[in-house]
Design an enzyme around this catalytic site. Structure first.
Site, PDB file in Angstrom:
ATOM      1  CG  ASP B 378       1.581 -18.318  22.709  1.00 37.13           C
ATOM      2  OD1 ASP B 378       0.443 -17.895  23.020  1.00 37.13           O
ATOM      3  OD2 ASP B 378       1.795 -19.420  22.160  1.00 37.13           O
ATOM      4  CG  HIS B 379      -1.804 -12.690  26.142  1.00 37.92           C
ATOM      5  ND1 HIS B 379      -1.378 -12.843  27.439  1.00 37.92           N
ATOM      6  CD2 HIS B 379      -2.610 -11.588  26.143  1.00 37.92           C
ATOM      7  CE1 HIS B 379      -1.915 -11.914  28.203  1.00 37.92           C
ATOM      8  NE2 HIS B 379      -2.668 -11.124  27.435  1.00 37.92           N
ATOM      9  NE  ARG B 380      -1.497 -20.087  22.146  1.00 37.47           N
ATOM     10  CZ  ARG B 380      -1.185 -20.932  21.169  1.00 37.47           C
ATOM     11  NH1 ARG B 380      -2.070 -21.823  20.754  1.00 37.47           N
ATOM     12  NH2 ARG B 380       0.005 -20.897  20.618  1.00 37.47           N
TER      13      ARG B 380
END
Lengths: 468, 406
Positions: B378-380
């Site tokens: 999850d790039h967040r």
């Protein structure tokens, strides 16, 4: 050798309809009829003559009750010859009409008894004539079921055809079979002065209909006729000089009794095995029925069958619709017999009619249904014509409200039932019927009232349950 | 002797309101011990609750749609204390098969028939009770050669109108499948459930997938060695061990993003979800405390839990509490795939099939067992560099299995 594109065997309502429809769609059509007059059982010795006599009976009965309306007629004199003449003139008018229509359509009508000799040929019995066809429609109907145990050789033992001839008015008459035909004939002979006894094997007259719908008719029969024996079997019948001695087996019936005449109306047998169908390869079952698919095709590709000979119910209006399907399929149309209902009617007094599912069928199938029953005692029109015994019952799907069936007993029930048949075909809901304005005062209102009873919106009676 | 016994909902995990989606028995039915009596649906899966003993259902206390919790009365059984054979005889065991609709839509559009020929094709007739079409519509359907059973009516109460019929035919013609038969079958319950979850994960998480290939020569040698001693270990248990090792150094990967997407919940335990393919669809049982278990223990637990997953006998508790998930398709094939993160987790490792590849060892190409890995994160939560670092370290541990001991 006669060559034709489409051969129709039998000119009853199914046969002539098939022939005419095929001709209208451009086929060269030949119609074979074994009797002189066209129209089959329905026109000659069934629906039409019986309805003519039933009307006579109705007039007699009405005149009897006219004193209640303040009009007194003297006892009617029955001129049997005149009654017969009237009946025959109606029959002739209709059969003549069919003859004329056949001519106008250039349908080749041949008098004779056709029997198959191959899958493309029919020979006329008793002659060398052979008709070669591309397609054939078998519409050979049915005949009265005659059990060998009954002495039909004695002319005092009648089938429905004999009874319609109206040779005399017996003093005491027994009707064997409490179905539609037996009850209609009983109505006629009763009006003409016979003392009627009805014997029925089952526990109810008109066994196929719901008991509550038949009940007003049953009550009237009980009152007017000498006897109505249910659950009773006729074990033997013998010709005596003074009459026909009949032995019964049943709780209420006497051991035996003697009648001046006996009408046996215990059903009809299909004529499938009277036409050498095997020579064309057409399969006929043990009973005499020919099985078809829903395009009325038999197991032989170019041979179709319609009407009584393909199965129950043996009704002219079913045959007529099947006839159109067969003719249209032969002419390349994608027709099919896919009706949702075939109405049944007993033209008794009062009439009994039903369409769609009966209540007992719904119960057997475990369907969750909602019922609306309207007694005609609350119908202004019914009371105005001096009748109060009728009842209308409408059956709806509990969840969707869609109409599933209808049963009516009362004056003109046979005409009133068509509204319910249309409603079934169109998938109407209870409210569609209740919210359609029916003219007042009419008997047709009772159908709307039955729907309102189911809905709880009735005001002419107390609604059976809380108004929504 | 007949005695009445109550059947209550057993412990099904910490749920306090689970939907009953099916009641499989009715009053008067005889059931055997372990026959399924009701089906429950949680947000994760469906499960059938078995009868704890045999008997005849004398009262039902629940219906479809009810929410139940542990200890709630389900039904009362008249149990025959001695003679259980009668019950067996009369029982009707519900089958757990995927339902395939009877109402299979099949359309046949036929060529126009030669006028003089009798049409031979099947025509569409008589609607069944599930829908309604008036006689004129039925006629039109016959003429068009269309079966009414596949059409969604837009009229009142689903009635089929002329427009419906025409647009249905247009649709068939446009899509060019005029003469092809199609079959409509409903998705299995698991697929319907996981489908909803998967599309949410796919559309709400900004996925990045990092690929790598790991030299597992050492690992394979060790496995072969053990196999000779009749100890069977799959590569997956090593990967699980190695993943835990790396997760310890990268706590952000063993975490979940809370509902506000503002806080990261770091997990101090190492539970791994393992995606298992069953004939009803995908399920993800969870192996708990992977760090504390030996390779042997993991291997046994893995085979036992996957077996139960395939039989549909997993308990809802066994499908929750993972911090990271591994999906291995290595047994089937493929060089790489991009796994979808099982929200609220933040990363997932996909494993494909090991291949022997020529690897340059500095002087020559050497045949080497290489296992392809794909890490979706999850790039967040995780930056690209962090993702690459995680993969590099995982590669390091897996290719030098001694590091697992560290």
């Amino acid at each position: 050798m006669i060559k034709t594109q489409v051969l129709v065997i039998g000119s009853g309502p199914g046969g002539y309809t098939a022939a005419f429809r095929a001709a209208d769609l451009g086929k060269d059509v030949t119609l074979i009829e074994r009797y002189e007059s066209l129209g089959g059982v329905c026109l000659n010795v069934g629906c039409i003559p019986s309805k003519s006599l039933l009307h006579t009976a109705e007039v007699i009965n009405e005149s009897k009750h006219a004193s209640e309306l303040g009009v007194t007629f003297s006892k009617p004199k029955i001129d049997l010859k005149g009654v017969k003449q009237n009946k025959d003139s109606i029959v002739n008018k209709l059969t003549g009409g069919i003859q004329a229509l056949a001519k106008a359509r250039k349908v080749n009508v041949i008098n004779g008894y056709g029997k198959f000799i191959s899958k493309n040929q029919v020979a006329l019995d008793g002659s060398d004539e052979v008709i070669e066809f591309e397609q054939c429609i078998i519409s050979v109907g049915s005949r009265v079921t005659k059990f060998p145990m009954f002495p039909f050789e004695d002319e005092r033992v009648m089938d429905s055809t004999d009874a319609l001839l109206l040779d005399d008015i017996p003093k005491r008459m027994l009707v064997v079979g409490g179905g539609i035909i037996g009850l209609e004939m009983a109505s006629i002979y009763d009006a003409l002065g016979s003392e009627i006894t009805i014997v029925e094997l089952g526990g109810q007259i008109i066994p196929a209909a719901d008991k509550d719908i038949v009940n007003p008719l049953f009550k009237k029969a009980k009152k007017n006729y000498a006897n109505v024996f249910l659950n009773t079997k006729v074990t033997s019948m013998s010709s005596l000089k003074k009459g026909i001695k009949v032995e019964f087996e049943g709780k209420d019936a006497p051991k035996n009794d003697t009648f001046d005449k006996v009408l046996v109306a215990v059903g009809r047998t299909p004529n499938g095995n009277l036409i050498d169908a095997d020579k064309a390869g057409v399969e006929v079952n043990e009973t005499g029925f020919i099985e078809t698919d829903r395009q009325m095709k038999t197991n032989v590709e170019n041979i179709f069958a319609i009407g009584d000979v393909v199965g129950q119910p043996m009704l002219a209006h079913k045959a007529v619709h099947e006839a159109k399907v067969a003719a249209e399929v032969i002419c390349g149309e994608k027709s099919g017999f896919d009706v949702l209902t075939i109405p049944s009617v007993a033209y008794t007094d009062p009439e009994v009619a039903w369409t769609g599912k009966t209540e007992k069928e719904l119960k057997e199938e475990g369907v969750d249904f909602n019922k609306g029953v309207f007694p005609w005692a609350a119908s202004g029109r019914s009371l105005s014509i001096g009748r109060s015994e009728g009842v209308s019952k409408a059956l709806f799907d509990s969840k969707s409200g869609k109409i599933l069936g209808m049963g009516i007993c009362g004056t003109n029930a046979g005409d009133l039932i068509s509204e319910a048949s249309l409603a079934i075909e169109m998938g109407c809901d209870m409210s569609d019927i209740a919210l359609t304005i029916h003219a007042h005062p009419t008997l047709s209102e009772t159908t709307a009232f039955a729907a309102e009873m189911a809905e709880g919106t009735i005001t002419d009676l107390m609604p059976p349950r809380k108004r929504k | 002797m007949t005695t009445q016994k109550n059947v209550e909902l057993p412990d099904i995990g910490d749920f306090d309101a689970v939907d009953i989606i099916e009641v499989l028995v009715k009053v008067g039915d005889s059931v055997n011990e372990n026959d399924s009596i009701i089906t429950l649906e949680t947000d994760k899966a469906t499960m059938e609750i078995p009868a704890p003993f045999a008997g005849k259902v004398s009262a039902l206390s629940v219906k479809v749609g009810d929410k139940v919790a542990k200890g709630d009365l389900i039904l009362t059984l008249d149990s025959e204390s001695e003679n259980s054979e009668d019950a067996e005889e009369a029982s009707n065991t519900p089958e757990t098969v995927i339902q395939v609709s009877n109402d299979v839509a099949s359309e046949i559009i036929s060529d126009s028939v030669n006028e003089n020929e009798i049409p031979k094709e099947e025509i569409s007739l008589n609607p069944d009770s599930n829908y309604h079409a008036s006689p004129s519509i039925r006629k039109l359907a016959r003429e068009l050669g269309v079966s009414l059973s596949g059409i969604n009516g837009t009229g009142k109460k689903g009635r089929i109108l002329e427009e419906d019929l025409k647009s249905h035919v247009k649709n068939i013609l446009k899509n060019g499948n005029a003469l092809k038969e199609v079959e409509v079958i409903p998705l299995s319950r698991i697929k319907k459930l996981s489908g909803k979850h998967l599309s949410k994960c796919w559309s709400s998480i900004p996925h990045v997938t990092q690929f790598d290939e790991v030299n597992i020569d050492q690992l394979e040698k060790f496995r072969k060695h053990q196999k000779e001693k009749n100890i069977k270990l799959s590569p997956l248990v090593f990967i699980m061990k190695a993943v835990v090792q790396v997760l310890k150094r990268h706590p952000n990967f063993n975490a979940s993003l809370d509902e506000t997407a503002e806080n990261l919940v770091l997990k101090k335990y190492f539970n791994l979800g393992i995606a298992v393919d069953t004939h009803n669809g995908l399920v993800v049982p969870v192996i708990k405390d992977v760090g504390k278990k030996s390779l042997m223990e993991l291997s046994e637990e893995l085979s036992e839990i996957s077996q139960r997953a395939r039989e549909g006998k997993l308990d809802a508790n066994e499908m929750k509490g993972a911090g990271f998930t591994i999906s291995s398709l290595g047994g089937i094939g493929g060089t790489q795939f991009t796994p979808i993160i099982n929200s609220p987790e933040v990363a997932i490792l996909g494993v494909s099939r090991t291949q022997i590849k020529p690897v340059w060892n500095g002087s020559s190409f050497e045949p080497t067992a290489m296992i392809p890995l794909a890490l979706s994160y999850d790039h967040r939560v995780i930056d690209g560099a962090e993702g690459a670092r995680f993969m590099a370290e995982l590669n390091q541990v897996l290719s030098n299995i001694m590091e697992m001991l560290l």
